[in-house]
Design a protein around this motif. Structure first.
Motif, PDB file in Angstrom:
ATOM      1  N   ALA A  38       0.820  -1.294   0.077  1.00 29.62           N
ATOM      2  CA  ALA A  38       0.040  -0.114   0.167  1.00 29.62           C
ATOM      3  C   ALA A  38       0.863   1.391   0.071  1.00 29.62           C
ATOM      4  O   ALA A  38       0.514   2.212  -0.629  1.00 29.62           O
ATOM      5  N   ILE A  39       1.946   1.246   0.606  1.00 28.51           N
ATOM      6  CA  ILE A  39       2.525   2.530   0.760  1.00 28.51           C
ATOM      7  C   ILE A  39       3.390   2.791  -0.470  1.00 28.51           C
ATOM      8  O   ILE A  39       3.439   3.979  -1.037  1.00 28.51           O
ATOM      9  N   HIS A  40       3.840   1.675  -1.019  1.00 27.50           N
ATOM     10  CA  HIS A  40       4.555   1.712  -2.624  1.00 27.50           C
ATOM     11  C   HIS A  40       3.701   2.349  -3.698  1.00 27.50           C
ATOM     12  O   HIS A  40       3.883   3.170  -4.574  1.00 27.50           O
ATOM     13  N   ARG A  44       3.759   5.662  -5.567  1.00 29.29           N
ATOM     14  CA  ARG A  44       3.769   5.723  -6.999  1.00 29.29           C
ATOM     15  C   ARG A  44       2.706   6.424  -7.619  1.00 29.29           C
ATOM     16  O   ARG A  44       2.761   7.180  -8.831  1.00 29.29           O
ATOM     17  N   ASP A  45       1.433   6.299  -7.171  1.00 29.50           N
ATOM     18  CA  ASP A  45       0.331   7.087  -7.615  1.00 29.50           C
ATOM     19  C   ASP A  45       0.366   8.611  -7.087  1.00 29.50           C
ATOM     20  O   ASP A  45      -0.717   9.357  -7.357  1.00 29.50           O
ATOM     21  N   GLY A  46       1.270   9.042  -6.633  1.00 30.46           N
ATOM     22  CA  GLY A  46       1.397  10.529  -6.289  1.00 30.46           C
ATOM     23  C   GLY A  46       0.772  11.217  -4.922  1.00 30.46           C
ATOM     24  O   GLY A  46       0.430  12.154  -4.804  1.00 30.46           O
ATOM     25  N   ALA A  47       0.746  10.348  -3.914  1.00 29.51           N
ATOM     26  CA  ALA A  47       0.284  10.730  -2.674  1.00 29.51           C
ATOM     27  C   ALA A  47       1.133  11.613  -2.126  1.00 29.51           C
ATOM     28  O   ALA A  47       2.486  11.503  -1.973  1.00 29.51           O
ATOM     29  N   ALA A  48       0.653  12.918  -1.678  1.00 25.46           N
ATOM     30  CA  ALA A  48       1.836  13.818  -0.926  1.00 25.46           C
ATOM     31  C   ALA A  48       1.976  13.597   0.586  1.00 25.46           C
ATOM     32  O   ALA A  48       3.007  13.307   1.024  1.00 25.46           O
ATOM     33  N   VAL A  49       0.972  13.107   1.363  1.00 25.73           N
ATOM     34  CA  VAL A  49       0.834  12.654   2.467  1.00 25.73           C
ATOM     35  C   VAL A  49       0.162  11.326   2.917  1.00 25.73           C
ATOM     36  O   VAL A  49      -0.822  11.138   2.412  1.00 25.73           O
ATOM     37  N   ILE A  50       0.837  10.392   3.521  1.00 18.89           N
ATOM     38  CA  ILE A  50       0.300   9.193   3.992  1.00 18.89           C
ATOM     39  C   ILE A  50       0.205   9.105   5.471  1.00 18.89           C
ATOM     40  O   ILE A  50       1.486   9.064   6.046  1.00 18.89           O
TER      41      ILE A  50
END
Length: 105
Positions: A38-40, A44-50
């Motif tokens: 999920a993190i990767h 890869r999909d462009g999340a700025a903040v997780i």
């Protein structure tokens, strides 16, 4: 939302489902492999903040470390529905010590 404004949350369903109502992308993951994937994927999909529950963060420490030196995504541990384990505060304390050379917290 542009690609680098995405906000996401990873963790157990009961802890992160409220974030979906707030417009966050939510990923329900309990096992180490699921969390790391999920993190990767979010990175890869462009999340700025997780945001990631502390319990999930403990299972994916090596994967989180990969992104610590990258500008995006910022991976931030949050308490789960059972409360805080102190992991988020410990990370902040370590960063403050590194930045100023002393523990002021």
């Amino acid at each position: 939302m542009s690609d680098r404004q995405k906000l996401a949350v990873i963790g157990d369903k009961d802890s992160v489902m409220i974030f979906q109502a707030l417009g966050f992308q939510t990923v329900y993951a309990d096992g180490q492999a699921q969390i790391e994937k999920a993190i990767h994927s979010l990175a890869r999909d462009g999340a700025a903040v997780i945001y990631i529950t502390e319990a999930a963060a403990q299972l994916a420490q090596e994967t989180i470390a990969v992104y610590k030196t990258e500008p995006f995504p910022a991976i931030i541990p949050i308490p789960n529905r059972f409360g805080s384990q102190g992991i988020g505060m410990k990370g902040i304390q370590e960063n403050v010590e590194k930045a100023i050379g002393a523990d002021i917290l």
